[in-house]
Design a protein around this motif. Sequence first.
Motif, PDB file in Angstrom:
ATOM      1  N   VAL A  96       8.756 -15.558 -22.708  1.00 37.86           N
ATOM      2  CA  VAL A  96       9.722 -15.793 -23.350  1.00 37.86           C
ATOM      3  C   VAL A  96       9.474 -17.120 -24.145  1.00 37.86           C
ATOM      4  N   CYS A  97      10.132 -17.060 -25.496  1.00 37.61           N
ATOM      5  CA  CYS A  97      10.119 -18.192 -26.354  1.00 37.61           C
ATOM      6  C   CYS A  97      11.096 -18.933 -26.063  1.00 37.61           C
ATOM      7  N   THR A  98      10.879 -20.361 -25.898  1.00 34.52           N
ATOM      8  CA  THR A  98      11.675 -21.470 -25.407  1.00 34.52           C
ATOM      9  C   THR A  98      11.634 -22.551 -26.353  1.00 34.52           C
ATOM     10  N   THR A  99      11.153 -22.083 -27.541  1.00 34.94           N
ATOM     11  CA  THR A  99      11.169 -23.420 -28.625  1.00 34.94           C
ATOM     12  C   THR A  99      12.838 -23.477 -29.256  1.00 34.94           C
ATOM     13  N   THR A 100      12.926 -24.358 -29.897  1.00 31.99           N
ATOM     14  CA  THR A 100      14.437 -24.977 -30.142  1.00 31.99           C
ATOM     15  C   THR A 100      15.278 -23.825 -30.911  1.00 31.99           C
ATOM     16  N   PRO A 101      14.882 -23.025 -31.943  1.00 32.12           N
ATOM     17  CA  PRO A 101      15.987 -21.976 -32.297  1.00 32.12           C
ATOM     18  C   PRO A 101      16.250 -20.885 -31.128  1.00 32.12           C
ATOM     19  N   CYS A 102      15.372 -20.448 -30.466  1.00 29.97           N
ATOM     20  CA  CYS A 102      15.469 -19.740 -29.294  1.00 29.97           C
ATOM     21  C   CYS A 102      16.313 -20.230 -28.253  1.00 29.97           C
ATOM     22  N   MET A 103      16.194 -21.505 -27.926  1.00 34.24           N
ATOM     23  CA  MET A 103      16.846 -22.107 -26.890  1.00 34.24           C
ATOM     24  C   MET A 103      18.114 -22.554 -27.227  1.00 34.24           C
ATOM     25  N   GLU A 137       5.668 -21.247 -26.783  1.00 36.61           N
ATOM     26  CA  GLU A 137       6.280 -21.801 -27.975  1.00 36.61           C
ATOM     27  C   GLU A 137       6.594 -20.635 -29.021  1.00 36.61           C
ATOM     28  N   CYS A 138       7.343 -21.028 -29.860  1.00 38.37           N
ATOM     29  CA  CYS A 138       7.723 -20.132 -30.894  1.00 38.37           C
ATOM     30  C   CYS A 138       6.530 -19.138 -31.378  1.00 38.37           C
ATOM     31  N   LEU A 139       7.328 -17.799 -31.126  1.00 31.18           N
ATOM     32  CA  LEU A 139       6.583 -16.614 -31.423  1.00 31.18           C
ATOM     33  C   LEU A 139       6.697 -16.117 -32.899  1.00 31.18           C
ATOM     34  N   GLY A 140       7.505 -16.950 -33.918  1.00 29.70           N
ATOM     35  CA  GLY A 140       7.598 -16.481 -35.081  1.00 29.70           C
ATOM     36  C   GLY A 140       8.724 -15.402 -35.308  1.00 29.70           C
ATOM     37  N   ALA A 141       9.594 -15.147 -34.447  1.00 29.55           N
ATOM     38  CA  ALA A 141      10.853 -14.470 -34.893  1.00 29.55           C
ATOM     39  C   ALA A 141      12.174 -15.030 -34.602  1.00 29.55           C
ATOM     40  N   CYS A 142      12.212 -16.353 -34.890  1.00 30.69           N
ATOM     41  CA  CYS A 142      13.289 -17.178 -34.540  1.00 30.69           C
ATOM     42  C   CYS A 142      14.441 -16.659 -35.363  1.00 30.69           C
ATOM     43  N   VAL A 143      14.607 -16.028 -36.337  1.00 30.62           N
ATOM     44  CA  VAL A 143      15.507 -15.510 -36.915  1.00 30.62           C
ATOM     45  C   VAL A 143      16.365 -14.407 -36.057  1.00 30.62           C
ATOM     46  N   PRO A 146      17.523 -15.062 -29.384  1.00 31.73           N
ATOM     47  CA  PRO A 146      16.336 -15.391 -28.556  1.00 31.73           C
ATOM     48  C   PRO A 146      15.509 -14.281 -28.368  1.00 31.73           C
ATOM     49  N   MET A 147      14.465 -14.298 -28.067  1.00 30.91           N
ATOM     50  CA  MET A 147      13.373 -13.068 -28.234  1.00 30.91           C
ATOM     51  C   MET A 147      12.395 -13.345 -26.809  1.00 30.91           C
ATOM     52  N   MET A 148      11.863 -12.381 -26.586  1.00 30.35           N
ATOM     53  CA  MET A 148      10.616 -12.551 -25.884  1.00 30.35           C
ATOM     54  C   MET A 148       9.443 -11.374 -26.155  1.00 30.35           C
TER      55      MET A 148
HETATM   56  S1  FES Z   1      11.892 -20.204 -32.019  1.00 29.90           S
HETATM   57 FE1  FES Z   1      11.593 -18.644 -30.743  1.00 29.90          FE
HETATM   58  S2  FES Z   1      10.683 -17.220 -32.216  1.00 29.90           S
HETATM   59 FE2  FES Z   1      10.626 -19.043 -33.095  1.00 29.90          FE
END
Ligand code: FES
Length: 202
Positions: A96-103, A137-143, A146-148
């Motif tokens: 699970v991505c928990t970097t800022t945009p996903c968070m 951390e960010c998996l590059g699908a921020c747009v 949230p994603m996993m």
């Molecule tokens: S912050 Fe979640 S994919 Fe980039």
Amino acid sequence: MSIKKISTQQPQTFEFSKENFFHAEKEIKKYPKNKKVSAILALLFLVQKQNDNWIPLAAIKYVAKLLDVSYIQVYEVATFYSMFNLTPVGKYFVQVCTTTPCMIRGAKKLTDVCKKYISNDQNELSKNKICSWTEVECLGACVNAPMMQINNDYFEDLDEHSAEKIIKKILVDEFPSPGSSKNRKSNAPEKGKTTLLELKNA
Ligand code: FES
């Protein structure tokens, strides 16, 4: 951010299969003899592929010996990169991505679903031993946050309900359809294109 956990259940030995030994030699030959250390990443990938998606300490020692470098040099690479697992992971490995945009788009709700259905602590297998999860951390699908990621596929535009459906499926050994839970195409606007309308494949 997840803290890298090292399994307490360690096999005593590790060695490459014949096929992977051949691949490892090929990787090593890509570098000058005194720069064999450059093959660490490639060899650790081979270890993980051979060993059910995780790297035991015995394999770190084995790779160090093969490359003629110190144990710590391989250990620090294995512990630094989140794509290397140092504990056994499930057949379905949820990241699970928990970097800022996903968070800010609700990733915490996804981790809550994982805690509820898979295991309270990340890196621990589910009761039926089929799944495990971790924060990354960010998996590059921020747009499409949230994603996993589950194994090699991305699941995007999630909320607690879509995440719950996905997790429930993998827990009964079924692989759900990857992609956007809102059925949007790649990262196009949710309500369809607003520009380049005249181009078919844009
Ligand atoms: S912050 Fe979640 S994919 Fe980039």
